[in-house]
Motif scaffolding. Structure first.
Motif, PDB file in Angstrom:
ATOM      1  N   ALA A  32       0.813  -1.215   0.000  1.00  0.00           N
ATOM      2  CA  ALA A  32       0.000   0.000   0.000  1.00  0.00           C
ATOM      3  C   ALA A  32       0.847   1.265   0.000  1.00  0.00           C
ATOM      4  O   ALA A  32       0.319   2.369   0.101  1.00  0.00           O
ATOM      5  CB  ALA A  32      -0.925   0.004   1.209  1.00  0.00           C
ATOM      6  N   GLY A  33       2.173   1.108  -0.112  1.00  0.00           N
ATOM      7  CA  GLY A  33       3.061   2.262  -0.109  1.00  0.00           C
ATOM      8  C   GLY A  33       3.854   2.350   1.183  1.00  0.00           C
ATOM      9  O   GLY A  33       3.998   1.361   1.915  1.00  0.00           O
ATOM     10  N   TYR A  34       4.378   3.524   1.434  1.00  0.00           N
ATOM     11  CA  TYR A  34       5.169   3.749   2.640  1.00  0.00           C
ATOM     12  C   TYR A  34       4.270   4.144   3.813  1.00  0.00           C
ATOM     13  O   TYR A  34       3.158   4.641   3.628  1.00  0.00           O
ATOM     14  CB  TYR A  34       6.172   4.882   2.412  1.00  0.00           C
ATOM     15  CG  TYR A  34       7.306   4.545   1.471  1.00  0.00           C
ATOM     16  CD1 TYR A  34       8.454   3.912   1.935  1.00  0.00           C
ATOM     17  CD2 TYR A  34       7.233   4.876   0.131  1.00  0.00           C
ATOM     18  CE1 TYR A  34       9.501   3.615   1.073  1.00  0.00           C
ATOM     19  CE2 TYR A  34       8.271   4.581  -0.743  1.00  0.00           C
ATOM     20  CZ  TYR A  34       9.405   3.950  -0.262  1.00  0.00           C
ATOM     21  OH  TYR A  34      10.436   3.650  -1.118  1.00  0.00           O
ATOM     22  N   SER A  35       4.779   3.948   5.020  1.00  0.00           N
ATOM     23  CA  SER A  35       4.119   4.468   6.219  1.00  0.00           C
ATOM     24  C   SER A  35       4.180   5.989   6.192  1.00  0.00           C
ATOM     25  O   SER A  35       5.017   6.575   5.503  1.00  0.00           O
ATOM     26  CB  SER A  35       4.808   3.940   7.480  1.00  0.00           C
ATOM     27  OG  SER A  35       4.773   2.528   7.521  1.00  0.00           O
ATOM     28  N   CYS A  36       3.303   6.626   6.945  1.00  0.00           N
ATOM     29  CA  CYS A  36       3.250   8.088   6.968  1.00  0.00           C
ATOM     30  C   CYS A  36       4.297   8.656   7.928  1.00  0.00           C
ATOM     31  O   CYS A  36       4.460   8.170   9.048  1.00  0.00           O
ATOM     32  CB  CYS A  36       1.879   8.560   7.416  1.00  0.00           C
ATOM     33  SG  CYS A  36       0.510   7.947   6.414  1.00  0.00           S
ATOM     34  N   LYS A  37       4.955   9.695   7.475  1.00  0.00           N
ATOM     35  CA  LYS A  37       5.841  10.444   8.355  1.00  0.00           C
ATOM     36  C   LYS A  37       4.984  11.187   9.388  1.00  0.00           C
ATOM     37  O   LYS A  37       3.869  11.609   9.097  1.00  0.00           O
ATOM     38  CB  LYS A  37       6.653  11.452   7.534  1.00  0.00           C
ATOM     39  CG  LYS A  37       7.684  12.232   8.335  1.00  0.00           C
ATOM     40  CD  LYS A  37       8.321  13.340   7.491  1.00  0.00           C
ATOM     41  CE  LYS A  37       9.234  12.797   6.420  1.00  0.00           C
ATOM     42  NZ  LYS A  37       9.993  13.906   5.756  1.00  0.00           N
ATOM     43  N   LYS A  38       5.492  11.337  10.597  1.00  0.00           N
ATOM     44  CA  LYS A  38       4.758  12.073  11.627  1.00  0.00           C
ATOM     45  C   LYS A  38       4.548  13.515  11.152  1.00  0.00           C
ATOM     46  O   LYS A  38       5.481  14.151  10.653  1.00  0.00           O
ATOM     47  CB  LYS A  38       5.522  12.058  12.941  1.00  0.00           C
ATOM     48  CG  LYS A  38       5.577  10.682  13.599  1.00  0.00           C
ATOM     49  CD  LYS A  38       6.312  10.716  14.923  1.00  0.00           C
ATOM     50  CE  LYS A  38       6.333   9.333  15.571  1.00  0.00           C
ATOM     51  NZ  LYS A  38       7.070   9.332  16.854  1.00  0.00           N
ATOM     52  N   PRO A  39       3.318  14.041  11.275  1.00  0.00           N
ATOM     53  CA  PRO A  39       3.023  15.395  10.785  1.00  0.00           C
ATOM     54  C   PRO A  39       3.992  16.459  11.277  1.00  0.00           C
ATOM     55  O   PRO A  39       4.312  17.408  10.550  1.00  0.00           O
ATOM     56  CB  PRO A  39       1.604  15.651  11.301  1.00  0.00           C
ATOM     57  CG  PRO A  39       0.994  14.286  11.378  1.00  0.00           C
ATOM     58  CD  PRO A  39       2.118  13.379  11.809  1.00  0.00           C
ATOM     59  N   ALA A  40       4.494  16.311  12.487  1.00  0.00           N
ATOM     60  CA  ALA A  40       5.411  17.308  13.036  1.00  0.00           C
ATOM     61  C   ALA A  40       6.734  17.350  12.278  1.00  0.00           C
ATOM     62  O   ALA A  40       7.462  18.351  12.347  1.00  0.00           O
ATOM     63  CB  ALA A  40       5.665  17.024  14.516  1.00  0.00           C
ATOM     64  N   LYS A  41       7.048  16.268  11.561  1.00  0.00           N
ATOM     65  CA  LYS A  41       8.311  16.210  10.816  1.00  0.00           C
ATOM     66  C   LYS A  41       8.145  16.551   9.337  1.00  0.00           C
ATOM     67  O   LYS A  41       9.103  16.555   8.579  1.00  0.00           O
ATOM     68  CB  LYS A  41       8.930  14.821  10.961  1.00  0.00           C
ATOM     69  CG  LYS A  41       9.362  14.483  12.378  1.00  0.00           C
ATOM     70  CD  LYS A  41      10.089  13.148  12.435  1.00  0.00           C
ATOM     71  CE  LYS A  41      10.593  12.856  13.845  1.00  0.00           C
ATOM     72  NZ  LYS A  41      11.335  11.565  13.915  1.00  0.00           N
ATOM     73  N   VAL A  42       6.919  16.823   8.910  1.00  0.00           N
ATOM     74  CA  VAL A  42       6.648  17.161   7.513  1.00  0.00           C
ATOM     75  C   VAL A  42       7.003  18.625   7.255  1.00  0.00           C
ATOM     76  O   VAL A  42       6.686  19.499   8.060  1.00  0.00           O
ATOM     77  CB  VAL A  42       5.157  16.920   7.174  1.00  0.00           C
ATOM     78  CG1 VAL A  42       4.836  17.434   5.782  1.00  0.00           C
ATOM     79  CG2 VAL A  42       4.841  15.434   7.282  1.00  0.00           C
ATOM     80  N   THR A  43       7.680  18.881   6.132  1.00  0.00           N
ATOM     81  CA  THR A  43       8.007  20.252   5.730  1.00  0.00           C
ATOM     82  C   THR A  43       7.546  20.480   4.296  1.00  0.00           C
ATOM     83  O   THR A  43       7.196  19.536   3.576  1.00  0.00           O
ATOM     84  CB  THR A  43       9.519  20.524   5.816  1.00  0.00           C
ATOM     85  OG1 THR A  43      10.188  19.848   4.738  1.00  0.00           O
ATOM     86  CG2 THR A  43      10.093  20.062   7.151  1.00  0.00           C
TER      87      THR A  43
END
Length: 207
Positions: free
Chosen positions: A34-45
């Motif tokens: 199903a793809g990659y796991s989601c990065k934690k929102p706090a680490k998204v830029t």
């Protein structure tokens, strides 16, 4: 009436809160079906949602072609969105051999030069066209297709896919760049032993 509007606003808020806006790929985790796991929102830029395909690919290889992908593995913001892109560079005489994308339909836009291209459907009908700057061609999901530089200058195209990881299988590599025994390749391709061994040697196969 006010009670009804209030109820709808509560329902909308609850539904909106349960939907993720995006799932930026966590490239430190393994990729699954199903793809990659989601990065934690706090680490998204914002850089997770920006990628450049401005640099030309290196076409100094046996096929005189280069494909620079912008898939989820390179462009984490695409993860789970069902889209991706790539840049195609073809030197004069360059070719992208017969191949297929098992997981996506492809749309190609020529931005420089001319490209002769075709796809072949399951009835073995050929859909062949020479494209010039500004022309677009679509290749239905899973069908074999190719691109050849049809002019004397470098050709450039940008391709988009209906998946963030469209997959790729190149027919020549599938047949001759592996350890499948030569006698079996002969039987399944109707080529003779000398031809099979020559192609295996060129493409790095064995057996």
């Amino acid at each position: 009436m006010l009670h009804i509007l209030f109820l709808f606003s509560l329902l909308f808020s609850a539904a909106r809160g349960s939907v993720q806006d995006f799932c930026v790929a966590d490239l430190t985790a393994p990729e699954g079906p199903a793809g990659y796991s989601c990065k934690k929102p706090a680490k998204v830029t914002v850089n997770d949602f920006v990628y450049s395909l401005s640099a030309a690919g290196n076409t100094s290889n046996i096929i005189k072609a280069a494909v620079t992908p912008a898939f989820a593995a390179q462009f984490p913001g695409l993860n789970g969105l069902g889209i991706s892109m790539a840049r195609l560079d073809l030197a004069p005489g360059g070719v992208v051999p017969m191949h297929t994308h098992p997981g996506a339909t492809e749309l190609l836009l020529v931005v420089q030069g001319t490209i002769t291209t075709a796809f072949i459907d399951s009835a073995s009908s050929v859909y062949l066209k020479t494209l010039k700057k500004g022309d677009i061609m679509v290749y239905p999901q899973g069908l074999l297709h190719f691109q050849v530089n049809a002019g004397g200058i470098p050709a450039i195209a940008f391709v988009s896919f209906s998946s963030s990881n469209p997959g790729l299988q190149i027919l020549d590599f599938a047949l001759f760049a592996n350890s499948l025994p030569t006698p079996l390749v002969e039987k399944t391709t109707f080529l003779d032993e000398a031809q099979v061994k020559k192609l295996k040697a060129v493409l790095g196969g064995s057996g």
